[in-house]
Structure formats: structure tokens, C-alpha cells
Design an enzyme around this catalytic site. Structure first.
Site, mmCIF file in Angstrom:
data_model
loop_
_atom_site.group_PDB
_atom_site.id
_atom_site.type_symbol
_atom_site.label_atom_id
_atom_site.label_comp_id
_atom_site.label_asym_id
_atom_site.label_seq_id
_atom_site.Cartn_x
_atom_site.Cartn_y
_atom_site.Cartn_z
ATOM 1 N N SER A 1 10.381 4.731 2.654
ATOM 2 C CA SER A 1 9.999 3.348 2.373
ATOM 3 C C SER A 1 10.557 2.429 3.450
ATOM 4 C CB SER A 1 10.585 2.961 1.021
ATOM 5 O OG SER A 1 10.609 1.564 0.863
ATOM 6 N N TYR B 1 18.340 2.314 -3.297
ATOM 7 C CA TYR B 1 17.066 3.020 -3.096
ATOM 8 C C TYR B 1 16.826 3.276 -1.605
ATOM 9 C CZ TYR B 1 11.948 3.609 -2.965
ATOM 10 O OH TYR B 1 10.675 4.062 -2.736
ATOM 11 N N LYS C 1 16.630 6.895 0.320
ATOM 12 C CA LYS C 1 15.456 7.288 1.112
ATOM 13 C C LYS C 1 15.855 7.597 2.556
ATOM 14 C CE LYS C 1 11.950 7.327 -1.711
ATOM 15 N NZ LYS C 1 11.219 8.587 -1.936
#
Lengths: 320, 320
Positions: free
Chosen positions: A122, A146, A150
Site C-alpha cells: 500500500s 498498517y 506492509k
């Protein structure tokens, strides 16, 4: 060609599955079987080849070993705890986004088949003190858990690939618009709903001003890019398996103008601008200036214009 | 001020411990206790405060919980499986350099004391297709498993700090020269031995040509920079806790000239140039052009010249 989609129950996993069924082949080989796995068993799909839908918890190593045991030629690893969830529940994010990815990689390493592995990362990996535009060699400096998880996945996929345990490729997804479905609690929810709801004849609220810029890709081209990512020859990937999927930087005003060009003046009248400082504070920290040179050189594509995104929504997703 | 050094038995851990004992304080507070932990119990040191030396396996979460249970104000996390080991034994590297670091971070998170944590990373995080010079915002694109594991540690320390679980700072170490002790099997071993052995009156072999450039720091300034890293105020660290420790780019010829300037012409006569293609192939892929702007702005320092490195070896480490 046997394919597994981990996270096959999500909207992207479902679209990818349908596209693979329509194509019937991947990397020049006929698809013999497709397995969709998710935390809850995905709804069954019709296909002219073997298709299986199974419930499987990525945090359970033994369950992942069993899922992967048949041996796959290509694995799409889309499963993740999303941004707001990983920020609110630190352990959930670590368990799914870090240890879950490690479970898949370790299981594949010990199997020794080195399948093609397409991992979705992302643009949330980027943040902090880095100059614009964000290039292929810009440091991931995530400002969320997050994004951190990632970015770790990217590094692991690179190293497991360098060592020959998998043939990985990591694609960093732009914000997807027009996302189908209903609004959700993500800060980015409005980036689809201000187009989707008006096209459905419903009102929508835009919490930022019309000049707010962001980086977008349609679901249709996102799926196409995932498939192209799987088809890139390993030798062409060079010394990193990671790339930013191409998108387009657009303001809210440009998105609305594109909607009007495609669907006439009525939908735009359903948008109400209502400043929301909480959402504005979050999204104004997001980066919007990217140079996805590597992905473009390898044949991945952005939408030609946001009018395409609007048309794709009308063709693919608008409820009838 | 209670301090823990994980990896306290290594040459850097030992030098850091001696320096802390000599200073008697850290972050403006008197040192009350110092614990050195390593896979084998470090040799005891004399100190004017409590000192403990303990054997502890970083891959054993319960052992790390017990080690950290007393509660420390500052933790130096130096323990690692080194580059060649992590490349030869993938699981060892993952267990120590990834899961071991996670054990420390998780134990500290659940303790809720948020101590200062100084984590040592390495310039081995850099590699592949990135432009020179390597800046603070250059992507870590490691081409070894060791570099991958260190880059993951950097991301974890950043996120655990952002969330307030630790007050971390990660320092990427240049190649240390003149490293004390004996030659080892590391590809970089010659970068110290071509100076150290001649200063000890022994022969040394240089496997690359005199114009080979690399990036160096003395052990003395490395220790000083670790301490300064611990003393930086959290507010001054900005949106990343990671920085490259300053060093100097030097050719072999410049290093030898510095040795001659300090110690006269005799030592250089003990160096034999003998091309070793295996070593040359490894080290010629290493990056040597760095711009450590962030660390310099925060008060970390490179050696003023390589003559300093030579003097420090003679003062601190030459066997008598």
C-alpha cells in the site's frame, strides 16, 4: 496452472477471481484450478475449471500449511487487517499483516516449489520526511502500524525471492476509486462515495475541499495490474520485487468534472461539501505525488482519465 | 539510570560498557546499574555501581521477559547474527535478527515502561538500484538476509516508538575500522587487518586494489555515537527514529597513507596486495557514498581523519 487467492472473499479478491475465470489462463498456461481462501469461506463462483472456496485463518500456521499443501503455481496474497483496524488493535495487525505473511512465506519456503507470489502492499508505507515525488527508491517511512507491517512484507517478499524460496512481486496499491459497495469507516471512504452514491441517485458528503489532491486507480485496472504483476518475468524485476502501481493524481473537483462528463450534470448536485476536520487532518497527511517508473516500464497502467473510472463503475459495479 | 546491553559480550558491547562505566552517567542521570547480556555470559567488569553479566538467548521469549523484568531506563540492542552467518543459515538469521528483536520489543511493549532503546542497524540495508549518494530518504533495498532483517528491525523500532511502546533510535553502523582482535571470515575483515596487523608488526594481505573505496568509522566514535544516540531528545528525532551513523569514505591508499603519517613507513611494508576475486566480487557491490545529514544534525560525528582511527587503535586496542 493452479492458483490460490488468499483474501479471496474481499472485493478485490472476488474481482480478481472473476477476471481469472474470464481469461482462463495466466502466464500463458491454462488455469486448471482456482482456490479462494478467506477468514470466512468466500461465496462460490462458477468456472469452467475446478474452483474451491475455503475458510482459513492466516494467523494459524498449521491451517496455512494445509491450505498450501496441494501446491500452487501462483499465489495472490491479498489478505490483510486494514489500516484503521491495525491502528486500533495493534496485536491484530501484527498477527495478520506480519505473522500471517510470515506463515505464508515460511510454508512456501519449506515446500520448495517457489511459486509466483503476488503480494499487495500500500502507499501507506510512505510518510514522514521524504521529498516529492515519491520514487521507486524513496524510503518507506510509514506513520501507521498498517504501513509498517506492509513495508516489512515488502522486505520479506524481496528476500524470500532473492533466495529462491518464492518468485515474489509486491504491488503497492493506490487508493481505489470507484470502490463498489457501501461507505465504510475508513478515512478514505468518501473518495469513492462522492462518485458512487451520486451515480446511484443518492446523496453524498465530501468532508474536504474541492482542491484536495490524491492518487487513484480503478478496481478494473487494479485487477489488470495484479495479473500483469503475476506475468512479469522474474529476470525483468531486477534487484527489488517491489513497485508502486500506477495511478493518477486528481483533485475532488477533477473527479466530479469527470463524473459530469460521463453521466451529465445531475449526480454532482447530490454532493454536499461539509468540512470534517477529523477526516481532513488524517488525509491531508497522505502523499499524492508519485513517480511509479518501474511499474510503468514493466507494463502496468494507470487509468487513462478519471472518466474511465466512472465508466468502469457504471459497467462493472452499479447496482441494477 | 539502569542500563542493559543485549549483546554485551561482543567487542562493541564491551567497549560501550567500559565507556559507560568511565562516564558514570547517561542522559544527565547517574548510572545505578549496568547489565550485560549475551548468548554466553560476558566476562565481569569492575564498576563503581551494580554490574551484572548474564547469559541469555534472545530467541527465547520467556528468557527475554525474565531479563527485562527488573525494568531498565535504557536498553542497547546490539545482539545479532552477522551477515555471513545469516546468509549461510537462513533460519538462524530470522530467529535472532527478526524474532529476537520482536521478542525484545514485545516484552518491552507489555511492560509499559517505554525505555530508551538504541538499536544497531547496518549499511547492509542498502543495495540494488538506488542512486548515489545514499540519503536519509533512500530506500533500504538489501541484497542479503542480514540487511533485510536489520531493515525490518528499523521499521519495527520506528512503529513501536511512534506508538509509545519504546523510545527507540536506530543507528546504521558504517564498517568499523580499526576493529580490534584477529581476522575473521567476514568479507570486510581485511578493512581492519591491513592496518591492525602491520601496526602489530605482522604481515597482512589486501585482496582489493588500493583505489577501492569504502565507508569507515572508528570503534571509539562508534561507541560515542551510540551514547549520543541514546541522549537525543525524542522530540528532536522527527518522523523516523532511523539514521545513518556518520563515517568517512576512504580508499585503501588513503588508509595506508594515514597509517604511515601516524606510525612511520615500516608498517605499510608489511602489506601484500594479492587480488582475491571472491572477496572483490562481494565488496565491490557495497555502497560507499553516504550523506548522513540527519545524524550530523543531531550531533553524531565521523572521525576527523583516518589518522584518528589509527591513533585510537594504538591507544585503545593494540596488544601490549
Amino acid at each position: 496452472m493452479n492458483i490460490l487467492i488468499i483474501g479471496g472473499g474481499g472485493f478485490l479478491g472476488q474481482k480478481l477471481a472473476r477476471r481469472l475465470i474470464a481469461r482462463g489462463e495466466l502466464r500463458g498456461r491454462q488455469i486448471a484450478g482456482l482456490t479462494l481462501a478467506d477468514i470466512a469461506a468466500p461465496a462460490p463462483l462458477d468456472a469452467p475449471f475446478d474452483i474451491a472456496c475455503t475458510a482459513c485463518d492466516i494467523t494459524d500456521r498449521a491451517a496455512m500449511d494445509a491450505l498450501l499443501a496441494p501446491g500452487f503455481d501462483a499465489v495472490f496474497l491479498l489478505a490483510a487487517v486494514v489500516s484503521s483496524h491495525a491502528e486500533a488493535e495493534f496485536e491484530d495487525g501484527m498477527n495478520v499483516n506480519l505473522h500471517g505473511v510470515l506463515n505464508v512465506l515460511e510454508s512456501l519456503r519449506l515446500q520448495g516449489r517457489a511459486p509466483v507470489l503476488v503480494f499487495t502492499s500500500s502507499l501507506a508505507v510512505f510518510g514522514g520526511e521524504v521529498p516529492d515525488p515519491i520514487r521507486d527508491w524513496t524510503i518507506p517511512n510509514p506513520q501507521t502500524s498498517y504501513g509498517t507491517q506492509k513495508a516489512i512484507g515488502e522486505l520479506l517478499v524481496n528476500d524470500y525471492s532473492r533466495r529462491g524460496f518464492v518468485d515474489g512481486r509486491t504491488l503497492r496499491l493506490p487508493t481505489i476509486s470507484v470502490r463498489p459497495g457501501r461507505p465504510n469507516r475508513a478515512a478514505s471512504s468518501f473518495m469513492s462515495s462522492i462518485i458512487r452514491e451520486p451515480l446511484n441517485g443518492e446523496e453524498a458528503v465530501c468532508p474536504v475541499d474541492p482542491e484536495f489532491p490524491h492518487y487513484y486507480l480503478s478496481p478494473r485496472l487494479c485487477v489488470e495490474n495484479l495479473i500483469r504483476g503475476a506475468e512479469i518475468e522474474a529476470a525483468d524485476l531486477g534487484q527489488s520485487r517491489t513497485m508502486t502501481m500506477p495511478g493518477r493524481t486528481l483533485t475532488i473537483r477533477q473527479m466530479i468534472e469527470a463524473m459530469t462528463a460521463v453521466a451529465g450534470p445531475e449526480p454532482a448536485k447530490l454532493i454536499r461539501f461539509e468540512d470534517d476536520p477529523a477526516i481532513r487532518d488524517i488525509v491531508s497527511g497522505w502523499r499524492f505525488d508519485y513517480d511509479p517508473a518501474k511499474a510503468l516500464a514493466l507494463g502496468l497502467e494507470a487509468d487513462a482519465s478519471f472518466e474511465e473510472n466512472v465508466r468502469y463503475y457504471l459497467e462493472d459495479d452499479r447496482p441494477t
